[in-house]
Design a protein around this motif. Sequence first.
Motif, short mmCIF file in Angstrom:
data_model
loop_
_atom_site.label_atom_id
_atom_site.label_comp_id
_atom_site.label_asym_id
_atom_site.label_seq_id
_atom_site.Cartn_x
_atom_site.Cartn_y
_atom_site.Cartn_z
N GLN A 177 -7.10 9.09 4.07
CA GLN A 177 -6.71 7.92 3.29
C GLN A 177 -7.74 6.80 3.44
O GLN A 177 -8.10 6.14 2.46
N ILE A 178 -8.22 6.61 4.66
CA ILE A 178 -9.26 5.58 4.90
C ILE A 178 -10.54 5.94 4.15
O ILE A 178 -11.18 5.07 3.54
N LYS A 179 -10.91 7.22 4.18
CA LYS A 179 -12.12 7.65 3.47
C LYS A 179 -11.99 7.40 1.97
O LYS A 179 -12.94 6.94 1.32
N GLU A 232 -0.84 14.19 10.68
CA GLU A 232 -0.68 12.78 10.28
C GLU A 232 -1.97 11.99 10.54
O GLU A 232 -2.37 11.16 9.72
N GLU A 233 -2.61 12.26 11.68
CA GLU A 233 -3.89 11.58 11.96
C GLU A 233 -4.95 11.97 10.95
O GLU A 233 -5.72 11.13 10.46
N GLU A 234 -5.00 13.25 10.61
CA GLU A 234 -5.97 13.71 9.61
C GLU A 234 -5.68 13.09 8.24
O GLU A 234 -6.61 12.70 7.52
N LEU A 291 -14.40 4.94 -0.30
CA LEU A 291 -15.08 5.43 -1.49
C LEU A 291 -14.70 4.63 -2.74
O LEU A 291 -15.56 4.34 -3.59
N LEU A 292 -13.43 4.23 -2.84
CA LEU A 292 -13.02 3.39 -3.98
C LEU A 292 -13.69 2.02 -3.92
O LEU A 292 -14.11 1.49 -4.96
N ASP A 293 -13.80 1.46 -2.73
CA ASP A 293 -14.50 0.17 -2.60
C ASP A 293 -15.97 0.30 -3.00
O ASP A 293 -16.52 -0.57 -3.71
N MET A 294 -16.61 1.39 -2.56
CA MET A 294 -18.02 1.60 -2.91
C MET A 294 -18.18 1.79 -4.42
O MET A 294 -19.11 1.26 -5.04
#
Length: 106
Positions: free
Chosen positions: A83-85, A76-78, A89-92
Amino acid sequence: MPIFSKKFDIKNIPQRGKRDNSCAQIQEKLDDFHTIQLNLTNKRKLKFVDGTWIVTQQHGDADDITAMRKRLQKLEEENNLNQIKVDVLLDMLTENLAELKILRNK
């Protein structure tokens, strides 16, 4: 000569021999056949009681459950980190597309 000969007459059936009852009758409890047990591994057993399968727990199950919970927490942590990564990447990508659109309009 008769039309129907003796080949159509009813034949006598020979008598049966005496039955040998020298074998002992098997006395088994029917309750043994109402519950079915399956040994899947040396730690897991299943019982079929009243039309449902029931998992019987043994002493080694607690260790397996704690190990599985630790593995679940790690996964779950992974998953959260991935998900954060993806969000970063979508924001960039959105930012680069916006800059590219501005540069093309000039």
